[in-house]
Design a protein around this motif. Structure first.
Motif, PDB file in Angstrom:
ATOM      1  N   LYS A 159       6.005  40.548  53.745  1.00  0.00           N
ATOM      2  CA  LYS A 159       4.631  40.897  54.135  1.00  0.00           C
ATOM      3  C   LYS A 159       3.852  41.519  52.970  1.00  0.00           C
ATOM      4  N   GLU A 160       4.151  41.073  51.757  1.00  0.00           N
ATOM      5  CA  GLU A 160       3.420  41.574  50.594  1.00  0.00           C
ATOM      6  C   GLU A 160       2.040  40.912  50.556  1.00  0.00           C
ATOM      7  N   LYS A 161       1.002  41.726  50.383  1.00  0.00           N
ATOM      8  CA  LYS A 161      -0.361  41.212  50.387  1.00  0.00           C
ATOM      9  C   LYS A 161      -0.759  40.706  48.999  1.00  0.00           C
ATOM     10  N   ILE A 162      -1.503  39.615  48.996  1.00  0.00           N
ATOM     11  CA  ILE A 162      -1.987  39.032  47.748  1.00  0.00           C
ATOM     12  C   ILE A 162      -3.450  39.426  47.567  1.00  0.00           C
ATOM     13  N   THR A 163      -3.736  40.353  46.632  1.00  0.00           N
ATOM     14  CA  THR A 163      -5.107  40.788  46.377  1.00  0.00           C
ATOM     15  C   THR A 163      -5.823  39.762  45.503  1.00  0.00           C
ATOM     16  N   LYS A 164      -7.160  39.855  45.450  1.00  0.00           N
ATOM     17  CA  LYS A 164      -7.945  38.929  44.632  1.00  0.00           C
ATOM     18  C   LYS A 164      -7.589  39.091  43.152  1.00  0.00           C
ATOM     19  N   LYS A 165      -7.403  40.340  42.713  1.00  0.00           N
ATOM     20  CA  LYS A 165      -7.066  40.587  41.308  1.00  0.00           C
ATOM     21  C   LYS A 165      -5.706  39.987  40.969  1.00  0.00           C
ATOM     22  N   TYR A 166      -4.753  40.179  41.868  1.00  0.00           N
ATOM     23  CA  TYR A 166      -3.429  39.600  41.643  1.00  0.00           C
ATOM     24  C   TYR A 166      -3.510  38.076  41.639  1.00  0.00           C
ATOM     25  N   GLY A 167      -4.286  37.522  42.571  1.00  0.00           N
ATOM     26  CA  GLY A 167      -4.430  36.073  42.649  1.00  0.00           C
ATOM     27  C   GLY A 167      -4.994  35.492  41.361  1.00  0.00           C
ATOM     28  N   LEU A 168      -5.972  36.197  40.747  1.00  0.00           N
ATOM     29  CA  LEU A 168      -6.563  35.745  39.488  1.00  0.00           C
ATOM     30  C   LEU A 168      -5.527  35.754  38.368  1.00  0.00           C
TER      31      LEU A 168
END
Length: 300
Positions: A120-129
């Motif tokens: 259930k680790e969340k993928i943030t926009k910064k991480y996605g970039l």
């Protein structure tokens, strides 16, 4: 267990050990891949065995799901993945050392997917970039002409597929390792992993009808096996699992990209394998991106 600052750099350190590992395996290409995996893990297990008793209380706390995850880590992520990777590296006439190493950079795709569903680790926009930049850089590293080009034909495609398969299995093992570390310590997991791989590698060697007389192994080959077993084996995995214990799987998997990047440069400097300008630039971008992902994770 919550992420802690600095521990991601232990994963980077372990990955640097593994980058040397690939160079050493190349020197053992005369020995069947399953035998190499069997011998190196046997040596590691002998070193670890005296410490097994102290971790038995931890193993008793594990449930059926934990043992299933351990089985996958040992059988698939340990035995089978290592045999596939070693076999790919042994294809010295069919595929470049650097290409085998760089194909490992597909691993984060599978790790992140599993980490999202299982942990259930969340993928943030910064991480996605950052993740997108890393994957694009990895692609340019592997295919500087922008498209896959298997010069060796069918044989090279088989070797590349073996490398890709090991990347998938190791990606899954990273996520499942994080699951198990909720129950047992990093050292307990590392020791159990090596003990499981020994019979698995032995079984694989029987299935593949691979054998090699111990008397035929030279002193230099035994030296390489010892280095694999200790520095690229039990020592690096204890460091790795200690780092993984306090690092999110989605971050750890990109930190592990230090391994193929390091291996690519080893191929360039020691094996005289050429890297294009595009590959060098992509490698530098990837290294900075790994650092950015690691430092960003410390601020979350």
């Amino acid at each position: 267990m919550k992420p802690k600052k600095g521990y991601v750099f232990l994963i980077i350190l372990a990955a640097l050990f593994w980058s040397l590992d690939a160079l050493i395996r190349r020197q053992l290409s005369a020995i069947p891949s399953s035998i190499i995996v069997l011998l190196e893990h046997s040596i590691s297990s002998l070193v670890a065995l005296p410490f097994l008793k102290r971790f038995i209380p931890e193993y008793k706390k594990m449930n059926a799901k934990d043992w299933l995850a351990i089985a996958f880590i040992g059988v698939i992520g340990g035995g089978l993945a290592y045999v596939m990777y070693t076999e790919a590296l042994g294809q010295v006439n069919n595929i470049s050392y650097s290409v085998v190493a760089l194909i490992q950079q597909t691993q984060p795709i599978f790790t992140v997917i599993l980490a999202t569903f299982l942990l259930k680790e969340k993928i943030t926009k910064k991480y996605g970039l950052f993740a997108l930049i890393a994957l694009i850089s990895a692609y340019f590293l592997t295919f500087p002409d922008l498209k896959p080009n298997f010069l060796g034909g069918r044989e090279e495609l088989i070797a590349a597929s073996l490398a890709m398969g090991s990347a998938i299995f190791w990606g899954a093992a990273t996520t499942l390792g994080k699951v198990v570390l909720k129950k047992i310590s990093y050292a307990a997991l590392a020791i159990l992993r090596f003990l499981i791989v020994v019979p698995v590698a032995g079984l694989i060697s029987l299935v593949l009808h691979q054998s090699y007389p111990l008397s035929s192994i030279t002193s230099s080959q035994w030296g390489y096996l010892m280095i694999l077993s200790l520095f690229s084996g039990i020592i690096s995995f204890i460091i790795y699992y200690k780092g993984l214990e306090h690092t999110q799987a989605k971050v750890a998997t990109f930190a592990e990209l230090t391994w193929p990047v390091g291996a690519a440069f080893i191929g360039f400097f020691f094996l005289k394998e050429s890297l294009t300008v595009i590959q060098v630039v992509a490698a530098l971008i990837l290294m900075f991106d790994i650092l950015a992902i690691s430092l960003t994770s410390q601020q979350q």
